[in-house]
Design an enzyme around this catalytic site. Structure first.
Site, PDB file in Angstrom:
ATOM      1  N   ARG A 163      -0.641   2.054   2.638  1.00  0.00           N
ATOM      2  CA  ARG A 163       0.711   2.581   2.829  1.00  0.00           C
ATOM      3  C   ARG A 163       0.596   3.888   3.608  1.00  0.00           C
ATOM      4  NH1 ARG A 163       2.217  -1.731   2.019  1.00  0.00           N
ATOM      5  NH2 ARG A 163       3.640  -2.526   0.433  1.00  0.00           N
TER       6      ARG A 163
ATOM      7  N   ILE B  21      -7.725  -6.408  -2.500  1.00  0.00           N
ATOM      8  CA  ILE B  21      -8.047  -6.222  -1.077  1.00  0.00           C
ATOM      9  C   ILE B  21      -9.327  -5.404  -0.912  1.00  0.00           C
ATOM     10  CG2 ILE B  21      -7.228  -5.231   1.109  1.00  0.00           C
ATOM     11  CD1 ILE B  21      -4.339  -5.875   0.085  1.00  0.00           C
TER      12      ILE B  21
ATOM     13  N   PHE C 206      -0.813  -8.215   6.962  1.00  0.00           N
ATOM     14  CA  PHE C 206      -0.526  -9.382   6.098  1.00  0.00           C
ATOM     15  C   PHE C 206      -0.264 -10.653   6.909  1.00  0.00           C
ATOM     16  CE2 PHE C 206       3.957 -10.387   6.771  1.00  0.00           C
ATOM     17  CZ  PHE C 206       4.323  -9.323   7.583  1.00  0.00           C
TER      18      PHE C 206
ATOM     19  N   HIS D 193       2.139  -2.598  10.837  1.00  0.00           N
ATOM     20  CA  HIS D 193       2.176  -3.237   9.507  1.00  0.00           C
ATOM     21  C   HIS D 193       1.999  -4.754   9.648  1.00  0.00           C
ATOM     22  CE1 HIS D 193       3.545  -2.142   5.236  1.00  0.00           C
ATOM     23  NE2 HIS D 193       2.873  -3.272   5.179  1.00  0.00           N
TER      24      HIS D 193
ATOM     25  N   ASP E  82      -2.608   0.722  10.190  1.00  0.00           N
ATOM     26  CA  ASP E  82      -1.655  -0.390  10.210  1.00  0.00           C
ATOM     27  C   ASP E  82      -0.328   0.049   9.593  1.00  0.00           C
ATOM     28  OD1 ASP E  82      -0.977  -3.182  10.665  1.00  0.00           O
ATOM     29  OD2 ASP E  82      -0.946  -3.379   8.475  1.00  0.00           O
TER      30      ASP E  82
ATOM     31  N   GLU F 281       7.297   4.836   9.045  1.00  0.00           N
ATOM     32  CA  GLU F 281       7.408   3.565   9.772  1.00  0.00           C
ATOM     33  C   GLU F 281       8.738   2.840   9.576  1.00  0.00           C
ATOM     34  OE1 GLU F 281       4.134   1.397   7.766  1.00  0.00           O
ATOM     35  OE2 GLU F 281       5.641   0.006   7.021  1.00  0.00           O
TER      36      GLU F 281
HETATM   37  P1  NAI Z   1      -4.427  -4.097  -6.308  1.00  0.00           P
HETATM   38  O1  NAI Z   1      -3.377  -3.706  -7.294  1.00  0.00           O
HETATM   39  O2  NAI Z   1      -5.200  -5.355  -6.518  1.00  0.00           O
HETATM   40  O3  NAI Z   1      -5.486  -2.897  -6.159  1.00  0.00           O
HETATM   41  C1  NAI Z   1      -5.125  -1.560  -6.090  1.00  0.00           C
HETATM   42  C2  NAI Z   1      -6.267  -0.740  -6.659  1.00  0.00           C
HETATM   43  O4  NAI Z   1      -5.953   0.635  -6.488  1.00  0.00           O
HETATM   44  C3  NAI Z   1      -6.508  -0.974  -8.158  1.00  0.00           C
HETATM   45  O5  NAI Z   1      -7.875  -1.239  -8.403  1.00  0.00           O
HETATM   46  C4  NAI Z   1      -6.042   0.318  -8.793  1.00  0.00           C
HETATM   47  O6  NAI Z   1      -6.782   0.646  -9.978  1.00  0.00           O
HETATM   48  C5  NAI Z   1      -6.335   1.311  -7.674  1.00  0.00           C
HETATM   49  N1  NAI Z   1      -5.625   2.556  -7.832  1.00  0.00           N
HETATM   50  C6  NAI Z   1      -4.421   2.787  -8.398  1.00  0.00           C
HETATM   51  N2  NAI Z   1      -4.126   4.106  -8.356  1.00  0.00           N
HETATM   52  C7  NAI Z   1      -5.177   4.700  -7.747  1.00  0.00           C
HETATM   53  C8  NAI Z   1      -5.476   6.046  -7.431  1.00  0.00           C
HETATM   54  N3  NAI Z   1      -4.628   7.043  -7.741  1.00  0.00           N
HETATM   55  N4  NAI Z   1      -6.640   6.322  -6.819  1.00  0.00           N
HETATM   56  C9  NAI Z   1      -7.510   5.324  -6.521  1.00  0.00           C
HETATM   57  N5  NAI Z   1      -7.289   4.035  -6.809  1.00  0.00           N
HETATM   58  C10 NAI Z   1      -6.139   3.723  -7.420  1.00  0.00           C
HETATM   59  O7  NAI Z   1      -3.689  -4.092  -4.905  1.00  0.00           O
HETATM   60  P2  NAI Z   1      -4.133  -4.853  -3.570  1.00  0.00           P
HETATM   61  O8  NAI Z   1      -3.539  -6.206  -3.545  1.00  0.00           O
HETATM   62  O9  NAI Z   1      -5.586  -4.696  -3.374  1.00  0.00           O
HETATM   63  O10 NAI Z   1      -3.329  -3.997  -2.475  1.00  0.00           O
HETATM   64  C11 NAI Z   1      -3.653  -2.652  -2.199  1.00  0.00           C
HETATM   65  C12 NAI Z   1      -2.548  -2.043  -1.350  1.00  0.00           C
HETATM   66  O11 NAI Z   1      -2.543  -2.674  -0.075  1.00  0.00           O
HETATM   67  C13 NAI Z   1      -1.124  -2.275  -1.889  1.00  0.00           C
HETATM   68  O12 NAI Z   1      -0.761  -1.246  -2.801  1.00  0.00           O
HETATM   69  C14 NAI Z   1      -0.269  -2.225  -0.659  1.00  0.00           C
HETATM   70  O13 NAI Z   1       0.242  -0.925  -0.518  1.00  0.00           O
HETATM   71  C15 NAI Z   1      -1.239  -2.525   0.484  1.00  0.00           C
HETATM   72  N6  NAI Z   1      -0.893  -3.741   1.215  1.00  0.00           N
HETATM   73  C16 NAI Z   1      -0.730  -3.656   2.582  1.00  0.00           C
HETATM   74  C17 NAI Z   1      -0.415  -4.774   3.329  1.00  0.00           C
HETATM   75  C18 NAI Z   1      -0.256  -4.708   4.827  1.00  0.00           C
HETATM   76  O14 NAI Z   1       0.230  -5.670   5.439  1.00  0.00           O
HETATM   77  N7  NAI Z   1      -0.684  -3.640   5.484  1.00  0.00           N
HETATM   78  C19 NAI Z   1      -0.205  -6.075   2.677  1.00  0.00           C
HETATM   79  C20 NAI Z   1      -0.486  -6.077   1.261  1.00  0.00           C
HETATM   80  C21 NAI Z   1      -0.789  -4.937   0.563  1.00  0.00           C
END
Ligand code: NAI
Length: 345
Positions: free
Chosen positions: A231, A155, A295, A292, A255, A260
């Site tokens: 989150r 993302i 998505f 939220h 969001d 929540e």
């Molecule tokens: P992803 O796993 O592809 O990317 C997460 C990134 O965060 C990775 O590059 C990882 O190295 C990094 N990361 C891990 N720990 C970290 C830290 N302590 N400090 C900095 N960076 C760190 O995940 P993606 O798909 O990009 O999703 C990101 C987040 O978006 C998810 O964890 C989820 O909580 C949230 N999300 C929210 C949605 C919504 O509807 N609002 C829907 C889908 C996801």
């Protein structure tokens, strides 16, 4: 026939899952209730449960599910911070949907940001009331501004591409910087100090909980805009409110919200909201809250249903190996079995 207890069902889930379920030997039992210690009984007699972000899948719930013969927890989300992976290990397999539409979330973050910075929400209400005044609607150009992105995964990277299209200068922080990405990685402190806009795209972990607290806000530029589509627990809401009152935080686009679970996804209009912090946040003129929703696109819903059904089938059929299985050892070089294309246990 594989029986799946589907918790926290919404009409938009039902239609997409029924479509994919019917094409396979899957029987979904849809429940509106969220999964928790009080509702776990509903899963009795099922082979799997399908859960979303605000279902509670703690050790007590997992113990009960195991006792009932449930052998799979299928998350229809990417995030899995609501599942006790250690408690599930050795008993119940856990699968998730790692990516369903990272575009949906990144685009929603931009939508919130544009709405907030250009005061679209205010203008919309005004013109509906035939109020064509522009007073108080002054925004700022994105072009030339510095945006700090925390988490450059699926993302975060799409969000960065969109920001670059606006002519913004992007800096980022990630525990595991993406090699050869051309992204300028900086320390978290430097990101806080230099960014006009900060957007959070990292997961919620013990380490990241309240990463935006009083101390972090104290390091930020006056007037910073904070965007959180990741989150709620990443932000200490009380500290954010203080930052807004002190005029350090210029605007917040949220969001997600740390409390929540019992509020979002439901129509609570006409009720007194029993959450002081959220009420105060929503009452701020420079805060936008969506529940939220990032998505929620057609494409994402279809991908979620298709991948979840695929995950369930792979776990119960053939060798049970599923690329989207999760456990607390995932990613640990010495112990991760998935790297060898094996089940987690
Ligand atoms: P992803 O796993 O592809 O990317 C997460 C990134 O965060 C990775 O590059 C990882 O190295 C990094 N990361 C891990 N720990 C970290 C830290 N302590 N400090 C900095 N960076 C760190 O995940 P993606 O798909 O990009 O999703 C990101 C987040 O978006 C998810 O964890 C989820 O909580 C949230 N999300 C929210 C949605 C919504 O509807 N609002 C829907 C889908 C996801």
């Amino acid at each position: 026939m594989i029986k799946v207890a589907f918790f926290d069902t919404k009409p938009y889930d039902k239609s997409s899952f029924e479509r994919y379920g019917e094409q396979h030997e899957l029987c979904f039992r849809f429940f509106e209730a969220k999964l928790n210690e009080d509702t776990v009984e509903l899963a009795r007699g099922c082979d799997a449960v399908c859960v979303f972000v605000n279902d509670t899948v703690n050790a007590a719930v997992i113990e009960k599910l195991y006792e009932f013969g449930v052998r799979l927890i299928a998350l229809r989300s990417a995030g899995y911070n609501n599942v006790d992976l250690k408690a599930a290990f050795g008993k119940i397999h856990v699968v998730h949907v790692p990516a369903y539409s990272p575009y949906a979330v990144a685009e929603h973050a931009i939508a919130l940001l544009l709405t907030s910075v250009r005061r679209i929400h205010k203008a919309y209400n005004r013109t509906r009331d035939f109020n064509f005044s522009l007073n108080g609607l002054t925004g700022f150009d994105f072009h030339g501004k510095t945006v700090g992105v925390v988490g450059t995964g699926k993302i975060g990277r799409i969000f960065i591409d969109i920001c670059r299209g606006f002519g913004m200068h992007v800096i980022a922080y990630d525990l595991f910087p993406a090699k050869d990405s051309g992204i300028e990685y900086v320390s978290l402190d430097e990101l806080f100090a230099r960014s006009d806009i900060i957007s959070l795209h990292c997961p919620l972990t013990d380490e990241t909980r309240h990463m935006i607290g009083a101390e972090a806000i104290g390091k930020m530029k006056k007037g910073v805009v904070i965007v959180n589509t990741s989150r709620g627990g990443l932000i200490d809401t009380e500290a954010l409110l203080e930052g807004i009152k002190a005029r350090t935080v210029g605007a917040a686009c949220l969001d997600v919200y740390e409390e929540e679970a019992d509020i979002f996804f439901e129509d609570r209009s006409g009720h007194i909201l029993n959450d002081e912090l959220l009420s105060r946040l929503i009452s701020m003129p420079n805060v936008i809250v969506t529940s939220h929703q990032a998505f929620l696109t057609e494409e994402a819903l279809n991908n979620i249903a298709e991948t979840t059904v695929g995950n369930i089938l792979s776990c119960f059929e053939n060798d049970g190996v599923c690329d989207n299985e999760l456990c607390y050892r995932c990613g640990h070089i010495d112990t991760c079995r998935k790297e060898r294309r094996e089940k987690c246990f």
